[in-house]
Design an enzyme around this catalytic site. Structure first.
Site, PDB file in Angstrom:
ATOM      1  N   GLY A 169       0.792  -1.224   0.000  1.00 27.13           N
ATOM      2  CA  GLY A 169       0.000   0.000   0.000  1.00 27.13           C
ATOM      3  C   GLY A 169       0.822   1.272   0.000  1.00 27.13           C
ATOM      4  N   GLY A 171       2.536   3.741   1.527  1.00 27.85           N
ATOM      5  CA  GLY A 171       3.100   3.940   2.853  1.00 27.85           C
ATOM      6  C   GLY A 171       3.584   5.350   3.120  1.00 27.85           C
ATOM      7  N   ASP A 204       8.567   5.857   8.118  1.00 23.33           N
ATOM      8  CA  ASP A 204       8.178   7.133   8.725  1.00 23.33           C
ATOM      9  C   ASP A 204       7.324   7.986   7.794  1.00 23.33           C
ATOM     10  OD1 ASP A 204      10.006   8.056   6.853  1.00 23.33           O
ATOM     11  OD2 ASP A 204      11.533   8.615   8.317  1.00 23.33           O
ATOM     12  N   ARG A 262       2.988  14.562  -7.701  1.00 23.73           N
ATOM     13  CA  ARG A 262       3.071  13.807  -8.943  1.00 23.73           C
ATOM     14  C   ARG A 262       1.666  13.462  -9.460  1.00 23.73           C
ATOM     15  NH1 ARG A 262       5.611   7.907  -7.085  1.00 23.73           N
ATOM     16  NH2 ARG A 262       3.813   7.173  -5.887  1.00 23.73           N
ATOM     17  N   ASP A 339       3.920  -4.564  -7.506  1.00 30.21           N
ATOM     18  CA  ASP A 339       3.303  -3.359  -6.938  1.00 30.21           C
ATOM     19  C   ASP A 339       3.836  -2.089  -7.596  1.00 30.21           C
ATOM     20  OD1 ASP A 339       5.558  -4.473  -5.225  1.00 30.21           O
ATOM     21  OD2 ASP A 339       5.561  -2.407  -4.531  1.00 30.21           O
TER      22      ASP A 339
END
Length: 585
Positions: A169, A171, A204, A262, A339
């Protein structure tokens, strides 16, 4: 000598392990436009390699006030389920496509260090002057939400380095919303490096200057090379410290955080479907497939019982074309996990990529890739692996007959890819028409380049610039790449065959040949040493080379005085050989 090299024509892609069988309906035209009807993601790309902005907007039609700019999440929110847990902590997520997640603002002061006018004005309908406002800084870094935005993080999984990695996913990325521009295009805006999400795992949620500079520059460079890609609107840096172990050797240091704004027509990827199939969420798999087909594959009839098969066939075809285009400019993605492979067959997720310098089919840009799984010569096979995983994900929605047909379609991937590579490299050599010896001619050139470690980009570029007379006389003054190649013991044999092949092209002058070749063989690509030079300056708050590279790489097929002065077409410096790029970003 020549007959033994026929198999080498695709040596750079390690295609020998394919089992060519069925071929999908193919376009014989070399132009990228020949298959753009089957890939709406590519429609935003250039119709030729000499990319120019297609938009022609009156300055008065551009927005000068960001308060006029709106995005929308309505279509996605109405069509696809959202995580019922409305909280921003790391967890396993089920039965949804997105989770709501608010970006974490970068700690100031903030600085806009790069912006793409082509994206800002040509896609977002904004006057470039808005990027100088404080509002833009906050909107493009996650400090303030755009009007209409409901920020989301996408749930997906993926096969990483050949193994199922489970839930991955977004992150450290936040989907901001869709923007419908004046040309009728719909683009999805996303921030990268904008903080933690439910998919951050142990991360993070941040990105650092070096990786963000690379993503910004390469996204735009690939577009102007004519390769389907996501785009980058802006790069904003902060003074926020971000701890990174760049080479995973225990040497942790503080770097500065950065955010890239983006864009893509869609950020859905193979892993978007895999996670649903793997989790047994078949109704949701079908719902997402229907949404993707309806939005991005308009030529597929939504009532067609074969629509999932047609979708798969299209992705197979366009993935083959995309990787062939990567090879044509010597681009190695570096992390070709499922992915990171777009369902729209555009280049996404720029990490430890690299443009090959000395021709080497085993070129590996990513130092984390110990086994060379994602070497430049392995990319075609990895594409096949990823498409196999896509097929596995689709099996629950395919009938037994369709599954058999899908396997036949997949067997045609190698033929599609090889045909496209053949077309591309013929164009790179200026060859017209068909000749049974063309494979040999291409193959032997690549073998000589490998033996002599000749520069990939400049060998083809200098062949574009040199006249037939200079070739005949082997006059390669100030052509360092051709001079390197000419030291091969079989160079004269190859050259004679090449010149003879050119001489048989009717109604084709030497100037016409040079012009064609210059339009497909760039003089400038984002070599790692160029990016590294810009990054080192950027980390000292000097973003002049980032700006210079962005400008130069917007016209990669045109010789530019500033680029020549900077040495961007010269032999790479010795220190470039010691450069390493890792997944750490």
């Amino acid at each position: 000598m020549w007959s033994t090299c026929t198999a080498l024509v695709f040596a750079l892609v390690a295609a020998s392990s394919f089992t060519p069988a069925y071929v999908l309906e193919l376009c014989q035209n070399i132009s990228p436009e020949c298959h753009s009807d089957h890939n709406t993601a590519s429609n935003s790309q250039s119709s030729s390699h000499t990319v120019k902005s297609k938009w022609t907007l009156n300055a008065s039609s551009l927005m000068h006030d960001l308060n006029q700019f709106r995005v929308s999440c309505k279509k996605l929110l109405e069509a696809l389920p959202i995580d019922k847990v409305d909280a921003n902590f790391v967890r396993t997520v089920k039965n949804c496509i997105f989770s709501k997640s608010i970006p974490t603002p970068l700690k100031g002061p903030l600085r806009l260090t790069a912006a793409s006018k082509d994206v800002i004005e040509g896609i977002l309908d904004l006057d470039a002057s808005v990027t100088r406002s404080g509002d833009f800084l906050h909107y493009a870094s996650g400090g303030r939400l755009l009007p209409g935005s409901v920020p989301l993080a996408h749930r997906y999984g993926g096969h990483q380095f050949g193994y199922w990695a489970g839930q991955l996913g977004d992150g450290r990325a936040h989907f901001l919303g869709q923007y419908s521009n004046k040309k009728g295009e719909v683009w999805e805006l996303q921030l990268k490096g904008s903080g933690k999400t439910p998919y951050s795992r142990s991360g993070d949620g941040r990105a650092v200057i070096r990786s963000s500079v690379r993503e910004f520059l390469c996204s735009e460079a690939m577009h102007f090379l004519g390769v389907p890609t996501s785009r980058a609107a802006s790069l904003i840096v902060s003074e926020e410290p971000v701890l990174r172990d760049q080479f995973y050797n225990g040497n942790v240091k503080a770097e500065r955080g950065a955010v890239v704004l983006r864009l893509a027509k869609s950020w859905f990827r193979i892993g978007s479907l895999e996670i649903l199939s793997q989790s047994g969420e078949i109704n949701l798999l079908r719902k997402l497939l229907n949404f993707v087909i309806d939005e991005h594959f308009p030529f597929i009839n939504p009532d067609n019982p074969e629509k999932y098969l047609v979708f798969f066939s299209t992705v197979v075809n366009e993935t083959a074309h995309l990787i062939a285009q990567w090879m044509s400019v010597g681009f190695a993605h570096g992390v070709c996990n499922t992915d990171n492979f777009s369902l729209l067959s555009i280049t996404i997720d720029y990490g430890p990529f690299g443009f090959m310098e000395s021709y080497n089919p085993n070129f590996i840009p990513n130092t984390s890739d110990d086994e060379g799984r994602y070497s430049i010569g392995a990319q075609a096979n990895v594409g096949l692996f990823n498409l196999e995983k896509l097929l596995v994900a689709l099996i629950p929605v395919l009938t037994q007959t369709q599954q058999k047909q899908a396997k036949i379609i997949l067997k045609g991937y190698a033929n599609i890819y090889q045909m496209r590579v053949h077309q591309i490299f013929k164009a790179k050599l200026g060859l017209l028409g068909e000749d049974e010896d063309d494979n040999d001619l291409i193959a032997f050139l690549l073998k000589m380049m490998e033996d002599t470690e000749s520069d990939f980009t400049m060998t083809f570029r200098e062949l574009s610039e040199v006249s037939a007379k200079q070739l005949l006389n082997k006059n390669f003054t100030q052509m360092w790449a051709l001079d390197d190649l000419s030291h091969h013991k079989h160079f004269s044999d190859w050259l004679n065959k090449y010149l003879f092949r050119l001489s048989r092209q009717q109604d084709d002058s030497d100037l016409d040949r040079q012009h064609r070749m210059k339009n497909v063989n760039p003089r400038y690509v984002l070599r790692n040493w160029m990016a590294e030079s810009a990054i080192r300056k950027a980390e000292r708050n000097d973003f002049s080379e980032v700006e210079l590279l962005h400008h130069i790489l917007s016209s990669p097929f045109v010789t530019q005085e500033t680029a020549e002065e900077a040495g961007y077409a010269a032999r790479p410096p010795q220190w470039a050989r010691r450069l390493k790029v890792s997944c750490s970003s």
